[in-house]
Design an enzyme around this catalytic site. Structure first.
Site, PDB file in Angstrom:
ATOM      1  N   GLY A 154     -14.628   5.200   5.553  1.00 16.04           N
ATOM      2  CA  GLY A 154     -13.750   6.353   5.697  1.00 16.04           C
ATOM      3  C   GLY A 154     -13.907   7.014   7.046  1.00 16.04           C
ATOM      4  CG  ASP A 155     -10.746   7.539   9.419  1.00 18.64           C
ATOM      5  OD1 ASP A 155     -11.381   6.574   9.891  1.00 18.64           O
ATOM      6  OD2 ASP A 155      -9.540   7.517   9.140  1.00 18.64           O
ATOM      7  CE  LYS A 170       9.044   5.545   7.102  1.00 15.05           C
ATOM      8  NZ  LYS A 170       9.167   5.277   8.559  1.00 15.05           N
ATOM      9  CB  ALA A 220      -9.194  12.047   6.536  1.00 17.26           C
ATOM     10  CD  GLU A 271      -2.765   1.217   2.456  1.00 17.84           C
ATOM     11  OE1 GLU A 271      -3.680   0.372   2.384  1.00 17.84           O
ATOM     12  OE2 GLU A 271      -2.612   1.989   3.424  1.00 17.84           O
ATOM     13  CE  LYS A 291     -16.368  -4.421   5.304  1.00 18.00           C
ATOM     14  NZ  LYS A 291     -15.456  -3.371   5.827  1.00 18.00           N
ATOM     15  CE1 TYR A 350     -10.628   8.930  -3.241  1.00 20.30           C
ATOM     16  CE2 TYR A 350     -12.298   8.817  -1.531  1.00 20.30           C
ATOM     17  CZ  TYR A 350     -11.927   9.156  -2.812  1.00 20.30           C
ATOM     18  OH  TYR A 350     -12.848   9.705  -3.658  1.00 20.30           O
ATOM     19  CD  GLN A 391      -6.324  -0.292   9.605  1.00 19.41           C
ATOM     20  OE1 GLN A 391      -5.102  -0.444   9.736  1.00 19.41           O
ATOM     21  NE2 GLN A 391      -6.843   0.827   9.119  1.00 19.41           N
TER      22      GLN A 391
END
Length: 292
Positions: A106-107, A269, A49, A15, A162, A47, A173
């Site tokens: 999303g947050d 990184k 926030a 990611e 879902k 994406y 996560q």
């Protein structure tokens, strides 16, 4: 199991995220250059926030798909977006050749008048995509439960909704204790969740990352992680090596347990990600040969 994922497992994916400010994307493409040589099965693009940086997400995902000829995953959140905005983004992704979406709620932003958006939950977004488009859809899951969920069991019940809406595979996560992942995987299977569950790994290569990890997703910190952060956190090279070694050991154990994929949160990184891949190169190669 979804055949599109079965043929590529054990999946090894990364990611990346767009720059926080608008401007040149060259630094991001430098990261992609370095990661592409590792021949990942997927590269996902986050994406911001509330949907910030969405244009960059689409541009980067399209470039990965079309210039680098690697499967790209575009994150898509529904918080703060109208139905028309969501459909416009999906149409643009389709036009640009991106075929896989990571569908997220999303947050929520702190903006008082930002609004919740047309879709209230990721399951609704998944159902809309599957009904109206031909995308492969991934979903997110939390091995130690979503921070807003009252319990892991309740969170898995929502996750089942879902999956039933059409998710093809799940990406967890980050977690730092593999036993948390195994417990979650067992509970998910008992709940009838039978899509591939890809394990999300984030290398802890700076002492400051630990507090961010806990605050972002509520991941617990095993004593072994706390020890190496306390022992080596003052030395940039030492903690980088320790974080890489710990992440590699997590992946070795996960692959030995038959995990259905590994997704590294690279934090852009590339050097860290490349070192992890090098440390487990023989294991990945043997598993892919066996799969083929």
């Amino acid at each position: 199991m979804n055949n599109a994922f079965e043929k590529m497992l054990p999946n090894f994916s990364f990611e990346i995220f767009p720059p926080k400010r608008t401007g040149s994307l060259e630094s991001v493409y430098g990261t992609v250059d370095a990661l592409a040589s590792l021949h990942p099965d997927l590269i996902s693009v986050t994406y911001g926030a509330g949907g910030s940086n969405r244009d960059n997400t689409i541009e980067i995902a399209s470039t990965i798909q079309n210039r680098y000829m690697l499967p790209a995953v575009a994150h898509l959140t529904c918080v703060g977006s109208s139905l028309e905005q969501t459909d416009a983004l999906l149409a643009e992704l389709k036009e640009k050749g991106v075929r896989t979406i990571l569908a997220l709620r999303g947050d929520r932003r702190a903006d008082a008048d930002f609004g919740d958006g047309y879709f209230k939950h990721a399951a609704e977004l998944v159902a809309h995509i599957k009904k109206n488009y031909d995308f492969r859809v991934l979903g997110a899951c939390y091995p130690e439960k979503h921070p807003e969920a009252p319990s892991l069991e309740a969170d898995i019940a929502h996750l089942k909704e879902k999956v039933d809406a059409g998710v093809d595979a799940l990406i967890t996560q980050l977690f730092l204790n593999n036993d948390d992942f195994y417990r979650f995987r067992d509970l998910a299977q008992k709940a009838g969740i039978n899509v591939p569950i890809i394990a999300g790994i984030m290398p802890i290569t700076q002492a400051s990352m630990l507090d961010k990890v806990v605050s972002l997703c509520g991941a617990s910190v095993p004593p072994a992680v706390r020890r190496f952060v306390d022992a080596y956190g003052h030395n940039a090279e030492a903690i980088r090596e320790a974080g890489i070694a710990y992440a590699a050991s997590q992946i070795v154990d996960l692959l030995a347990s038959g995990v259905e994929g590994i997704h590294i949160y690279s934090m852009n990184k590339a050097g860290v990600t490349r070192q992890i891949a090098q440390n487990i190169h023989g294991i990945l190669y043997s598993l892919r040969v066996k799969k083929s």
